[in-house]
Design an enzyme around this catalytic site. Structure first.
Site, PDB file in Angstrom:
ATOM      1  N   ARG A   8      53.368  95.683  51.723  1.00 46.42           N
ATOM      2  CA  ARG A   8      54.677  95.032  51.587  1.00 46.42           C
ATOM      3  C   ARG A   8      54.457  93.538  51.779  1.00 46.42           C
ATOM      4  NH1 ARG A   8      59.837  95.386  55.721  1.00 46.42           N
ATOM      5  NH2 ARG A   8      61.262  94.054  54.485  1.00 46.42           N
ATOM      6  N   HIS A   9      55.170  92.716  51.073  1.00 49.22           N
ATOM      7  CA  HIS A   9      55.025  91.236  51.129  1.00 49.22           C
ATOM      8  C   HIS A   9      55.277  90.718  52.549  1.00 49.22           C
ATOM      9  CE1 HIS A   9      59.325  90.891  51.691  1.00 49.22           C
ATOM     10  NE2 HIS A   9      59.424  91.859  50.820  1.00 49.22           N
ATOM     11  N   THR A  12      60.161  87.206  54.837  1.00 53.04           N
ATOM     12  CA  THR A  12      60.869  86.142  54.110  1.00 53.04           C
ATOM     13  C   THR A  12      62.037  85.606  54.937  1.00 53.04           C
ATOM     14  OG1 THR A  12      62.496  87.628  53.102  1.00 53.04           O
ATOM     15  CG2 THR A  12      60.395  87.314  51.910  1.00 53.04           C
ATOM     16  N   GLU A  82      61.555  95.607  44.154  1.00 50.64           N
ATOM     17  CA  GLU A  82      62.398  96.317  45.127  1.00 50.64           C
ATOM     18  C   GLU A  82      63.576  96.984  44.405  1.00 50.64           C
ATOM     19  OE1 GLU A  82      63.062  96.908  49.296  1.00 50.64           O
ATOM     20  OE2 GLU A  82      62.614  98.013  47.465  1.00 50.64           O
ATOM     21  N   ASP A  84      67.021  97.711  43.019  1.00 47.98           N
ATOM     22  CA  ASP A  84      68.101  96.805  42.626  1.00 47.98           C
ATOM     23  C   ASP A  84      69.322  97.171  43.460  1.00 47.98           C
ATOM     24  OD1 ASP A  84      69.501  95.747  39.432  1.00 47.98           O
ATOM     25  OD2 ASP A  84      70.237  95.494  41.495  1.00 47.98           O
TER      26      ASP A  84
HETATM   27  O1  LIG Z   1      66.471  93.685  51.747  1.00 47.52           O
HETATM   28  C1  LIG Z   1      66.088  94.575  50.939  1.00 47.52           C
HETATM   29  O2  LIG Z   1      66.369  94.627  49.760  1.00 47.52           O
HETATM   30  C2  LIG Z   1      65.160  95.625  51.489  1.00 47.52           C
HETATM   31  O3  LIG Z   1      65.733  96.266  52.540  1.00 47.52           O
HETATM   32  C3  LIG Z   1      63.838  94.982  51.915  1.00 47.52           C
HETATM   33  O4  LIG Z   1      63.311  94.398  50.786  1.00 47.52           O
HETATM   34  P1  LIG Z   1      61.898  93.651  50.875  1.00 47.52           P
HETATM   35  O5  LIG Z   1      60.844  94.653  51.287  1.00 47.52           O
HETATM   36  O6  LIG Z   1      61.684  93.109  49.493  1.00 47.52           O
HETATM   37  O7  LIG Z   1      62.056  92.579  51.913  1.00 47.52           O
END
Ligand SMILES: O=C(O)[C@H](O)COP(=O)(O)O
EC number: 5.4.2.-
Length: 215
Positions: A8-9, A12, A82, A84
């Protein structure tokens, strides 16, 4: 046996703010950048040969850091995006109305074709994630690919490989820059096909991020 690593990235800005991202985007935080450098060092030690990444900004940035450490090219794969999240994208988790919260609950309680308005169902997410994973079977013998994707997308993939419903992903905590490993095996005794070796390993991170519900 083909080993595929799932990452997972990095954390953010909107992860840190508990804001829903879906296919919208926000930049990595300083912590997210550090996480990406740390997972890149582990990827180099693992001998990763291919980087295949969701084309959203947060995954591309994470992939750039990993590819730089491993000396790999990056293949962008939109099917690794991710889920939508439709009209709820960019919204703060704690700001949802009761009706909006009911839409989100449909994603996690097994409602057939449950989706957020203008969004995607978990079944649709599962189908495209498995299609993206299947491309790894066409890589040259001896390849060791790493897929860079997202929390719900990877949770859905791992859950369905285990034979659980796609919405079981809400019970699998895949933190930012965690590494999961799935293997493709041919065995008449065990299940042939994809098997889960590890899920959500963060031992390479010195400060794992809290997930959005723990903040
Ligand atoms: O916020 C979202 O859409 C998901 O719960 C987490 O998305 P991500 O792994 O891209 O942060």
């Amino acid at each position: 046996m083909l080993q595929v690593y799932l990452v997972r990235h990095g954390e953010t800005q909107w992860n840190a703010e508990r804001r829903i991202q879906g296919q919208s985007d926000s930049p990595l935080t300083d912590k997210g950048e550090t996480q990406a450098w740390q997972v890149a060092e582990r990827a180099k030690a693992l001998g990763i040969t291919h980087i295949i990444a969701s084309d959203l900004g947060r995954t591309r940035r994470t992939a750039e850091i990993i590819a730089d450490a491993c000396g790999c090219e990056i293949t962008l794969e939109p099917r690794l995006r991710e889920l939508d999240m439709g009209v709820l994208e960019r919204r703060h988790i704690d700001s949802l109305t009761e009706e909006e919260e009911s839409w989100r609950r449909q994603l996690v309680n097994g409602t057939a074709d449950g989706r957020i308005p203008d969004g995607e169902s978990m079944q649709e997410l599962s189908e495209r994630m498995h299609a993206a994973l299947a491309t790894c079977l066409d890589l040259p013998e001896g390849s060791r690919p790493m897929l860079i994707s997202h929390g719900m997308a990877l949770g859905c993939l791992v859950s369905t490989i285990l034979g659980l419903p796609a919405y079981a992903e809400r019970r699998l905590r895949l933190r930012n820059c965690s590494i999961s490993r799935i293997d493709y095996q041919h065995s008449p005794w065990l299940a042939s096909g994809w098997v889960v070796e590890t899920a959500g390993d963060v031992s390479h991170l010195d400060a794992p991020a809290l997930d959005e519900l723990q903040r």
